[in-house]
Motif scaffolding. Structure first.
Motif, PDB file in Angstrom:
ATOM      1  N   ASP A  76       0.854  -1.187   0.000  1.00  0.00           N
ATOM      2  CA  ASP A  76       0.000   0.000   0.000  1.00  0.00           C
ATOM      3  C   ASP A  76       0.886   1.232   0.000  1.00  0.00           C
ATOM      4  O   ASP A  76       1.988   1.239   0.557  1.00  0.00           O
ATOM      5  CB  ASP A  76      -0.899   0.018   1.240  1.00  0.00           C
ATOM      6  N   LEU A  77       0.385   2.288  -0.597  1.00  0.00           N
ATOM      7  CA  LEU A  77       1.129   3.539  -0.645  1.00  0.00           C
ATOM      8  C   LEU A  77       0.823   4.373   0.593  1.00  0.00           C
ATOM      9  O   LEU A  77      -0.225   4.205   1.222  1.00  0.00           O
ATOM     10  CB  LEU A  77       0.779   4.316  -1.911  1.00  0.00           C
ATOM     11  N   GLU A  78       1.728   5.281   0.916  1.00  0.00           N
ATOM     12  CA  GLU A  78       1.570   6.166   2.069  1.00  0.00           C
ATOM     13  C   GLU A  78       1.425   7.595   1.573  1.00  0.00           C
ATOM     14  O   GLU A  78       2.268   8.080   0.818  1.00  0.00           O
ATOM     15  CB  GLU A  78       2.798   6.056   2.975  1.00  0.00           C
ATOM     16  N   GLN A  83      -4.059  11.916  -2.247  1.00  0.00           N
ATOM     17  CA  GLN A  83      -2.943  11.384  -3.026  1.00  0.00           C
ATOM     18  C   GLN A  83      -3.078   9.895  -3.322  1.00  0.00           C
ATOM     19  O   GLN A  83      -2.618   9.439  -4.374  1.00  0.00           O
ATOM     20  CB  GLN A  83      -1.624  11.598  -2.277  1.00  0.00           C
ATOM     21  N   LEU A  84      -3.667   9.135  -2.410  1.00  0.00           N
ATOM     22  CA  LEU A  84      -3.676   7.669  -2.531  1.00  0.00           C
ATOM     23  C   LEU A  84      -4.254   7.156  -3.853  1.00  0.00           C
ATOM     24  O   LEU A  84      -3.597   6.384  -4.548  1.00  0.00           O
ATOM     25  CB  LEU A  84      -4.383   7.041  -1.338  1.00  0.00           C
ATOM     26  N   PRO A  85      -5.470   7.555  -4.246  1.00  0.00           N
ATOM     27  CA  PRO A  85      -5.982   7.015  -5.509  1.00  0.00           C
ATOM     28  C   PRO A  85      -5.186   7.502  -6.713  1.00  0.00           C
ATOM     29  O   PRO A  85      -4.973   6.757  -7.673  1.00  0.00           O
ATOM     30  CB  PRO A  85      -7.436   7.497  -5.559  1.00  0.00           C
ATOM     31  N   TRP A  86      -4.733   8.756  -6.655  1.00  0.00           N
ATOM     32  CA  TRP A  86      -3.976   9.324  -7.766  1.00  0.00           C
ATOM     33  C   TRP A  86      -2.647   8.584  -7.925  1.00  0.00           C
ATOM     34  O   TRP A  86      -2.295   8.139  -9.013  1.00  0.00           O
ATOM     35  CB  TRP A  86      -3.765  10.814  -7.506  1.00  0.00           C
ATOM     36  N   THR A 118       9.625  -1.141  -3.091  1.00  0.00           N
ATOM     37  CA  THR A 118      10.308  -0.375  -2.039  1.00  0.00           C
ATOM     38  C   THR A 118       9.886   1.087  -2.014  1.00  0.00           C
ATOM     39  O   THR A 118      10.197   1.798  -1.053  1.00  0.00           O
ATOM     40  CB  THR A 118      11.843  -0.446  -2.211  1.00  0.00           C
ATOM     41  N   ILE A 119       9.203   1.551  -3.046  1.00  0.00           N
ATOM     42  CA  ILE A 119       8.789   2.957  -3.113  1.00  0.00           C
ATOM     43  C   ILE A 119       7.319   3.039  -2.701  1.00  0.00           C
ATOM     44  O   ILE A 119       6.435   2.691  -3.477  1.00  0.00           O
ATOM     45  CB  ILE A 119       8.991   3.538  -4.523  1.00  0.00           C
ATOM     46  N   THR A 120       7.074   3.504  -1.496  1.00  0.00           N
ATOM     47  CA  THR A 120       5.701   3.536  -0.981  1.00  0.00           C
ATOM     48  C   THR A 120       5.172   4.948  -0.781  1.00  0.00           C
ATOM     49  O   THR A 120       4.024   5.114  -0.383  1.00  0.00           O
ATOM     50  CB  THR A 120       5.620   2.787   0.362  1.00  0.00           C
ATOM     51  N   ARG A 121       5.975   5.953  -1.049  1.00  0.00           N
ATOM     52  CA  ARG A 121       5.530   7.335  -0.840  1.00  0.00           C
ATOM     53  C   ARG A 121       4.755   7.815  -2.072  1.00  0.00           C
ATOM     54  O   ARG A 121       5.256   7.790  -3.192  1.00  0.00           O
ATOM     55  CB  ARG A 121       6.745   8.236  -0.585  1.00  0.00           C
TER      56      ARG A 121
END
Length: 161
Positions: A76-78, A83-86, A118-121
């Motif tokens: 999941d993204l942080e 921002q999350l859906p985009w 590894t990229i969650t931001r």
């Protein structure tokens, strides 16, 4: 006597607007106004319909992105709620473009997916939303290295400010 250039048009949606038809030859203005009313919707309804189509497209892409993320075991993204859906859609589009460019079965494909994990931001994905498909592999793998370095150098603080 001057020939009118502005006409009050009742559109198919039932709304009325005044339109400037000054660029239309004078003899054709009345028939064009009638044709516009019989053919089109008003500006407000047109924009609302366009917004509905965009919202549907975004929802469909987000659903595809979530399936893609589950299939490739992406975390999941942080980020913020906005921002999350985009960022999820951007990540999906970048990764699918990158995989299409390098080949889904190539050795680089697995390296790309591993780096993407590894990229969650959210902000990172949004910042690189315009990357060309042939740049995706390099951008994501470099971003993964930097994300790993930042995680290692992060010092937790008790200061809440």
């Amino acid at each position: 006597m001057a020939i009118a250039t502005r006409y009050k048009i009742k559109f198919t949606c039932g709304h009325t607007e005044i339109k400037d038809l000054g660029t239309t030859p004078p003899g054709k203005r009345v028939s064009k106004a009638r044709w516009m009313g019989d053919t089109y919707t008003c500006t407000t309804c047109f924009k609302a319909a366009d917004r509905k189509d965009l919202d549907k497209l975004n929802a469909d892409t987000l659903a595809d992105a979530e399936v893609f993320g589950q299939h490739h075991d992406l975390p999941d993204l942080e980020g913020s709620d906005k921002q999350l859906p985009w960022a999820t859609r951007v990540r999906y589009q970048l990764l699918t473009d990158g995989l299409d460019d390098i080949g889904h079965d190539s050795p680089e494909a697995q390296e790309l997916i591993t780096a993407a994990r590894t990229i969650t931001r959210c902000g990172w994905w949004i910042d690189y939303k315009d990357a060309d498909p042939d740049e995706v592999f390099e951008v994501v793998t470099t971003g993964a290295i930097k994300a790993k370095e930042q995680a290692q150098n992060h010092v937790a603080s008790e200061n809440p400010f």
